[in-house]
Design a protein around this motif. Structure first.
Motif, PDB file in Angstrom:
ATOM      1  N   ALA A 160     -11.706 -21.739   3.876  1.00  0.00           N
ATOM      2  CA  ALA A 160     -12.621 -20.636   3.576  1.00  0.00           C
ATOM      3  C   ALA A 160     -13.963 -20.844   4.264  1.00  0.00           C
ATOM      4  CB  ALA A 160     -12.811 -20.520   2.062  1.00  0.00           C
ATOM      5  N   MET A 161     -14.405 -22.094   4.306  1.00  0.00           N
ATOM      6  CA  MET A 161     -15.679 -22.417   4.939  1.00  0.00           C
ATOM      7  C   MET A 161     -15.632 -22.141   6.436  1.00  0.00           C
ATOM      8  SD  MET A 161     -17.698 -26.070   4.813  1.00  0.00           S
ATOM      9  CE  MET A 161     -17.364 -26.198   3.059  1.00  0.00           C
ATOM     10  N   LEU A 163     -13.712 -19.993   8.060  1.00  0.00           N
ATOM     11  CA  LEU A 163     -13.696 -18.548   8.302  1.00  0.00           C
ATOM     12  C   LEU A 163     -15.076 -17.937   8.079  1.00  0.00           C
ATOM     13  CD1 LEU A 163     -10.296 -17.590   6.611  1.00  0.00           C
ATOM     14  CD2 LEU A 163     -10.761 -17.913   9.030  1.00  0.00           C
ATOM     15  N   ALA A 164     -15.760 -18.387   7.035  1.00  0.00           N
ATOM     16  CA  ALA A 164     -17.094 -17.861   6.742  1.00  0.00           C
ATOM     17  C   ALA A 164     -18.071 -18.202   7.863  1.00  0.00           C
ATOM     18  CB  ALA A 164     -17.599 -18.419   5.414  1.00  0.00           C
ATOM     19  N   ILE A 165     -17.982 -19.421   8.378  1.00  0.00           N
ATOM     20  CA  ILE A 165     -18.894 -19.853   9.440  1.00  0.00           C
ATOM     21  C   ILE A 165     -18.622 -19.089  10.731  1.00  0.00           C
ATOM     22  CG2 ILE A 165     -19.440 -21.802  10.968  1.00  0.00           C
ATOM     23  CD1 ILE A 165     -19.096 -23.596   8.509  1.00  0.00           C
ATOM     24  N   LEU A 167     -17.453 -16.031  11.043  1.00  0.00           N
ATOM     25  CA  LEU A 167     -18.006 -14.682  10.893  1.00  0.00           C
ATOM     26  C   LEU A 167     -19.530 -14.709  10.938  1.00  0.00           C
ATOM     27  CD1 LEU A 167     -15.641 -13.287   8.103  1.00  0.00           C
ATOM     28  CD2 LEU A 167     -15.624 -12.734  10.540  1.00  0.00           C
ATOM     29  N   LEU A 168     -20.119 -15.730  10.316  1.00  0.00           N
ATOM     30  CA  LEU A 168     -21.570 -15.885  10.344  1.00  0.00           C
ATOM     31  C   LEU A 168     -22.070 -16.074  11.764  1.00  0.00           C
ATOM     32  CD1 LEU A 168     -24.291 -16.341   8.831  1.00  0.00           C
ATOM     33  CD2 LEU A 168     -23.690 -18.781   8.744  1.00  0.00           C
ATOM     34  N   ALA A 280     -20.905 -28.256   7.352  1.00  0.00           N
ATOM     35  CA  ALA A 280     -19.514 -27.805   7.369  1.00  0.00           C
ATOM     36  C   ALA A 280     -18.715 -28.518   8.448  1.00  0.00           C
ATOM     37  CB  ALA A 280     -19.461 -26.297   7.585  1.00  0.00           C
TER      38      ALA A 280
END
Length: 424
Positions: A160-161, A163-165, A167-168, A280
């Motif tokens: 999850a981390m 994928l979030a990074i 997109l960020l 991360a």
């Protein structure tokens, strides 16, 4: 019915399409996204975006082949198991050796990558970066000696981390896009695009990782294919977006290439964004090395028990029941590799090509097995033949690292001959 049988039967029909897609994405997207976009851009310039397009297309039949093999021949052995079924134990063991001898090279790559992300923010010198890398190399091995593993929830959090990074990083880079960064388009010639494509293979490994779970799919015949197609599309889109904005923002070149994702985020969010990515990155690299070291140590143990590796590799801790022989081998090899990186004898960009070559060889073996094992399926045979042709065409562009798998094969052959002669 035994407890094992009950457990096996109870786990067969629990994974539906959304979970399968998530598993595939988590297996494929990993540490490569922290390192490869900048390296590929440095190697081929803006034209490296073409290499990402090429690999995004080539990965589809490869993923389909692995998905079909997983649904038809479920096993924790993955590609090694497929090779054994198709060509015999000796070839399956060779694929196991490919994996085993990738980890002492790939582990330090992960460690230095994570250390450099921290180093960029704290302005670490060379020695400080490698001190952090040493800890990242040794800590997972030490933890595995005591039999400790990262919990499934932690590994899910890592996915999850990531994928979030990603997109960020993409959204943070949009305001800083500039067409000027795409000229000259191919500063190192068009051949560099093919070489970059070979480097990109590091980012697209992992399709075989979910094969041991295929018996738990609710509808493996249908969802194995749908799962790899959906995940291949999502993975390709994420990788392409990060690679595109790495170029569009000029976040590569020199030491910046090793921490391009951090630099992209800092363009909009400043040092705070860099810290999010750096922390991360440490966690991602640690988790990946932990998983690979654990798996490789057990492969070493299995090879030793089958007489395909030195007996010392099969040593087990009496107190903790862990494969200490394999872990010590990985530790020794990793320290040698880290020393070569520290001394400048080999660069990170050069080193990553060697374990990358063994992964390419592993997929060639898997595709060859697919041609034989999936001959009853038109889709399977077509996918296996297509992916086999593409990986074979890609192989020469690995450069000198293409010699690594044949050297491993020669060593395995010598060990096999000596073991056979000693038993006669």
């Amino acid at each position: 019915m035994s407890e094992a049988a009950v457990s096996s039967a109870g786990l067969r029909k629990v994974l539906k399409l959304p979970q399968i897609i998530a598993l595939y994405i988590g297996s494929v997207i990993g540490s490569g996204i922290l390192l490869i976009p900048g390296m590929a851009a440095e190697a081929a310039g803006p034209a490296s975006i073409l290499a990402w397009l090429i690999m995004s297309i080539l990965v589809v039949p490869m993923a389909v082949t692995m998905g079909l093999l997983a649904s038809k021949y479920p096993s924790a052995g993955g590609v090694s198991h497929f090779a054994k079924l198709a060509f015999g134990p000796q070839y399956g063991n060779l694929v196991g050796w490919f994996f085993l001898l990738s980890v002492p090279l790939g582990g330090p790559v992960l460690a230095v990558t994570g250390a450099q992300y921290i180093g960029v923010l704290l302005r670490f010198g060379h020695d400080q970066v490698y001190a952090v890398a040493f800890v990242l190399v040794m800590l997972p091995i030490i933890l595995n000696l005591f039999g400790l593993k990262l919990a499934g929830k932690v590994q899910t959090a890592v996915i999850a981390m990531i994928l979030a990074i990603l997109l960020l990083a993409v959204f943070a880079a949009v305001p800083h896009h500039s067409a000027e960064h795409f000229t000259p388009f191919a500063p190192h010639g068009w051949l560099s695009v093919a070489r970059a494509a070979g480097l990109l293979f590091w980012c697209f490994i992992g399709w075989e990782a979910v094969t041991h779970l295929s018996s738990e799919f609710v509808d493996p015949e249908k969802d194995a294919i749908r799962g790899v197609l959906w995940s291949a599309g999502i993975v390709a889109a994420l990788y392409f977006a990060v690679a595109y904005f790495t170029i569009a923002t000029g976040s590569y070149g020199g030491t910046a290439s090793a921490a391009s994702l951090s630099l992209m985020v800092q363009l909009s969010l400043g040092e705070a964004g860099g810290w999010v990515v750096a922390i991360a990155a440490l966690f991602i690299c640690f988790a990946a090395h932990n998983a690979y070291a654990s798996a490789a140590a057990r492969i070493a143990y299995t090879l030793a028990k089958e007489g395909a590796a030195p007996r010392a590799f099969g040593a087990v801790s009496r107190r903790f029941g862990t494969p200490v022989g394999g872990l010590l081998f990985i530790a020794a090899g990793s320290l040698v590799t880290l020393s070569l990186l520290y001394s400048g004898t080999v660069s990170l960009a050069q080193l990553i090509q060697w374990p990358n070559a063994t992964f390419v060889a592993t997929y060639i073996a898997g595709c060859l097995a697919g041609v034989r094992l999936l001959k009853g399926s038109k889709l399977g045979k077509a996918a296996a033949l297509t992916s086999l042709a593409s990986t074979l065409c890609l192989y020469p562009f690995l450069g000198w690292s293409a010699l690594y798998p044949p050297v491993i094969a020669a060593i395995v052959y010598v060990i096999h001959r000596r073991t056979r002669n000693s038993n006669m």
